[in-house]
Design an enzyme around this catalytic site. Structure first.
Site, PDB file in Angstrom:
ATOM      1  CD  GLU A 262      -2.840  -1.255   2.372  1.00 30.88           C
ATOM      2  OE1 GLU A 262      -2.564  -0.589   3.380  1.00 30.88           O
ATOM      3  OE2 GLU A 262      -3.817  -2.001   2.304  1.00 30.88           O
ATOM      4  CG  HIS A 284      -6.039   0.609   4.348  1.00 30.69           C
ATOM      5  ND1 HIS A 284      -4.995  -0.217   4.663  1.00 30.69           N
ATOM      6  CD2 HIS A 284      -6.856   0.578   5.439  1.00 30.69           C
ATOM      7  CE1 HIS A 284      -5.162  -0.711   5.870  1.00 30.69           C
ATOM      8  NE2 HIS A 284      -6.299  -0.240   6.369  1.00 30.69           N
TER       9      HIS A 284
HETATM   10  N1  LIG Z   1      -9.537  -1.897   6.413  1.00 24.50           N
HETATM   11  C1  LIG Z   1      -9.504  -1.157   7.509  1.00 24.50           C
HETATM   12  O1  LIG Z   1      -9.638   0.057   7.457  1.00 24.50           O
HETATM   13  C2  LIG Z   1      -9.326  -1.824   8.834  1.00 24.50           C
HETATM   14  C3  LIG Z   1      -8.857  -3.107   8.914  1.00 24.50           C
HETATM   15  N2  LIG Z   1      -8.745  -3.719  10.112  1.00 24.50           N
HETATM   16  C4  LIG Z   1      -8.271  -5.100  10.114  1.00 24.50           C
HETATM   17  O2  LIG Z   1      -9.286  -5.912  10.635  1.00 24.50           O
HETATM   18  C5  LIG Z   1      -8.704  -6.805  11.577  1.00 24.50           C
HETATM   19  C6  LIG Z   1      -9.747  -7.210  12.581  1.00 24.50           C
HETATM   20  O3  LIG Z   1     -10.160  -6.104  13.357  1.00 24.50           O
HETATM   21  P1  LIG Z   1     -11.048  -6.336  14.657  1.00 24.50           P
HETATM   22  O4  LIG Z   1     -12.224  -7.166  14.343  1.00 24.50           O
HETATM   23  O5  LIG Z   1     -11.256  -5.019  15.271  1.00 24.50           O
HETATM   24  O6  LIG Z   1     -10.016  -7.177  15.530  1.00 24.50           O
HETATM   25  P2  LIG Z   1     -10.293  -8.342  16.573  1.00 24.50           P
HETATM   26  O7  LIG Z   1      -8.991  -8.650  17.230  1.00 24.50           O
HETATM   27  O8  LIG Z   1     -11.460  -7.992  17.424  1.00 24.50           O
HETATM   28  O9  LIG Z   1     -10.725  -9.563  15.657  1.00 24.50           O
HETATM   29  C7  LIG Z   1      -9.860 -10.317  14.856  1.00 24.50           C
HETATM   30  C8  LIG Z   1     -10.416 -11.706  14.812  1.00 24.50           C
HETATM   31  O10 LIG Z   1      -9.702 -12.473  13.846  1.00 24.50           O
HETATM   32  C9  LIG Z   1      -9.532 -13.778  14.401  1.00 24.50           C
HETATM   33  N3  LIG Z   1      -8.410 -14.478  13.784  1.00 24.50           N
HETATM   34  C10 LIG Z   1      -7.106 -14.418  14.124  1.00 24.50           C
HETATM   35  N4  LIG Z   1      -6.397 -15.264  13.346  1.00 24.50           N
HETATM   36  C11 LIG Z   1      -7.285 -15.861  12.517  1.00 24.50           C
HETATM   37  C12 LIG Z   1      -7.183 -16.859  11.506  1.00 24.50           C
HETATM   38  N5  LIG Z   1      -6.013 -17.441  11.227  1.00 24.50           N
HETATM   39  N6  LIG Z   1      -8.293 -17.233  10.868  1.00 24.50           N
HETATM   40  C13 LIG Z   1      -9.477 -16.676  11.153  1.00 24.50           C
HETATM   41  N7  LIG Z   1      -9.647 -15.759  12.124  1.00 24.50           N
HETATM   42  C14 LIG Z   1      -8.561 -15.357  12.789  1.00 24.50           C
HETATM   43  C15 LIG Z   1      -9.293 -13.532  15.882  1.00 24.50           C
HETATM   44  O11 LIG Z   1      -9.587 -14.703  16.639  1.00 24.50           O
HETATM   45  C16 LIG Z   1     -10.285 -12.429  16.171  1.00 24.50           C
HETATM   46  O12 LIG Z   1     -11.539 -12.931  16.529  1.00 24.50           O
HETATM   47  C17 LIG Z   1      -7.516  -6.015  12.156  1.00 24.50           C
HETATM   48  O13 LIG Z   1      -6.527  -6.868  12.691  1.00 24.50           O
HETATM   49  C18 LIG Z   1      -7.012  -5.264  10.954  1.00 24.50           C
HETATM   50  O14 LIG Z   1      -6.084  -6.054  10.251  1.00 24.50           O
HETATM   51  C19 LIG Z   1      -9.106  -3.107  11.285  1.00 24.50           C
HETATM   52  C20 LIG Z   1      -9.567  -1.821  11.270  1.00 24.50           C
HETATM   53  C21 LIG Z   1      -9.664  -1.063  10.048  1.00 24.50           C
HETATM   54  O1  LIG Z   2      -6.976   0.188  12.190  1.00 23.96           O
HETATM   55  C1  LIG Z   2      -6.475  -0.497  11.283  1.00 23.96           C
HETATM   56  O2  LIG Z   2      -6.033  -1.645  11.479  1.00 23.96           O
HETATM   57  C2  LIG Z   2      -6.399   0.032   9.912  1.00 23.96           C
HETATM   58  O3  LIG Z   2      -6.119  -0.688   9.012  1.00 23.96           O
HETATM   59  C3  LIG Z   2      -6.574   1.480   9.673  1.00 23.96           C
HETATM   60  O4  LIG Z   2      -5.351   2.093   9.716  1.00 23.96           O
END
Ligand SMILES: NC(=O)C1=CN([C@@H]2O[C@H](COP(=O)(O)OP(=O)(O)OC[C@H]3O[C@@H](n4cnc5c(N)ncnc54)[C@H](O)[C@@H]3O)[C@@H](O)[C@H]2O)C=CC1
Ligand SMILES: O=C(O)C(=O)CO
Length: 311
Positions: A262, A284
């Site tokens: 990115e 993103h």
């Molecule tokens: N596109 C964007 O703007 C954003 C992207 N994200 C991404 O989304 C992800 C998730 O965010 P949240 O739900 O807030 O985090 P979270 O920590 O609450 O949830 C992540 C989930 O993924 C699960 N997980 C971990 N490894 C895994 C695997 N191998 N297979 C399947 N599930 C698995 C975990 O058990 C957990 O339940 C973040 O880590 C980040 O990478 C987060 C915020 C913004």
């Molecule tokens: O919060 C995150 O993980 C995002 O990807 C946004 O920067």
């Protein structure tokens, strides 16, 4: 206390960023290239970074470092093991963008299944001369009754599950981590989820288990009318395999907010697919509602206060 913010431009216009100045001497850079990091952080006690990478050499360059604040939920830009070995706490902000990312997931999904771009263009260019009140073009189908497969059932995955159920979908999920079990939803193995779902959305972090989780073989399991949405991390889906799968009709469409590199490289095969109408790309931005960015800054401030650092 020296606080260095390495990529302020990624936060946009948020009034509460001013409050960080009350916590110490803030030096804020709009952007920081990999070559600039070490010089900029050498006197830092606290580093705030959204996506600037901090590996071993960067962490070592900041001799008086007491805290790394990630201005995000995902932690994959930091060498967490090395920071731990140096006793430097790393704090992310959990849950600040759950609503924003769930909304973006459905925005891309609905755009694809309702063919918004196609019908918008038709209405503006061809409708007036068409002589008919409607136009039955690319097939629109309903979410109700469809199987909705979620990969990664954390904060965002659970919110997406709730909204999908409100649309009348049957929600199933895959998670390799026991943390995210939900007794009310059916947990499937990845292959079964991919083979049987009409919609697959990815909300997992990027880690050793999720890296390239969805490649050629997995995409070939998907239904030919299925839609894939990735708002987790780019490295989870193999982009060249997705480009091929879309061109071969192995799935009907994809919505991507995140990419392996990115910003995307100009040679990224997704930019050159012969069926661009099947693909929606965003730079993103799923996280970036005004509300989420303000909540994010509150979270960073709280993380600094909680760390109770004395210099
Ligand atoms: N596109 C964007 O703007 C954003 C992207 N994200 C991404 O989304 C992800 C998730 O965010 P949240 O739900 O807030 O985090 P979270 O920590 O609450 O949830 C992540 C989930 O993924 C699960 N997980 C971990 N490894 C895994 C695997 N191998 N297979 C399947 N599930 C698995 C975990 O058990 C957990 O339940 C973040 O880590 C980040 O990478 C987060 C915020 C913004
Ligand atoms: O919060 C995150 O993980 C995002 O990807 C946004 O920067």
């Amino acid at each position: 206390m020296n606080i260095v913010l390495l990529d302020a431009e990624t936060l946009g216009n948020v009034a509460n960023l001013e409050k960080v100045k009350e916590l110490g001497h803030l030096v804020s850079y709009p952007r920081t290239s990999p070559e600039q990091v070490q010089e900029r952080i050498k006197d830092a006690n606290i580093i705030i970074t959204n996506k600037v990478v901090l590996g071993k050499s960067e962490i070592d360059a900041a001799e008086n470092l007491k805290l790394i604040c990630i201005a995000a939920t995902g932690t994959n830009n930091i060498d967490l093991d090395y920071a731990k070995s140096r006793d430097i706490p790393v704090k992310n902000v959990a849950g600040y963008s759950t609503e924003s990312v769930a909304q973006a997931t459905f925005s891309m999904l609905l755009s694809l299944i309702n063919h918004l771009s196609y019908y918008d263009e038709y209405a503006k260019n061809d409708y007036a001369s068409s002589g008919l009140f409607t136009h039955i073009g690319p097939t629109i189908w309903e979410l109700k009754g469809k199987r909705f497969g979620i990969i990664g059932l954390g904060n965002i995955g659970k919110r997406v599950a709730f909204i999908a159920q409100a649309f009348g979908c049957e929600v199933v999920y895959y998670s390799s981590s026991g943390k995210s079990r939900d007794e009310k939803l059916q947990r499937l193995e990845l292959e079964e989820l991919l083979t049987t779902s009409d919609i697959v959305t990815i909300h997992a972090p990027l880690n050793e288990k999720t890296k390239e989780l969805i490649g050629k073989k997995e995409l070939s399991h998907m239904k030919s009318n299925a839609i894939l949405i990735n708002v987790g991390r780019g490295g989870i889906v193999v982009e060249s395999d997705l480009a091929n799968a879309l061109e071969q009709g192995e799935l009907a469409g994809a919505g991507l907010d995140v990419f392996e590199k990115e910003p995307v490289a100009s040679e990224n095969p997704l930019l050159k697919i012969n069926c661009p109408e099947k693909l929606i790309m965003q730079p993103h931005v799923a996280w970036s509602s005004q509300e989420a960015r303000e909540t994010l800054v509150e979270g960073i401030i709280q993380n600094i206060l909680d760390a109770n650092i004395s210099i």
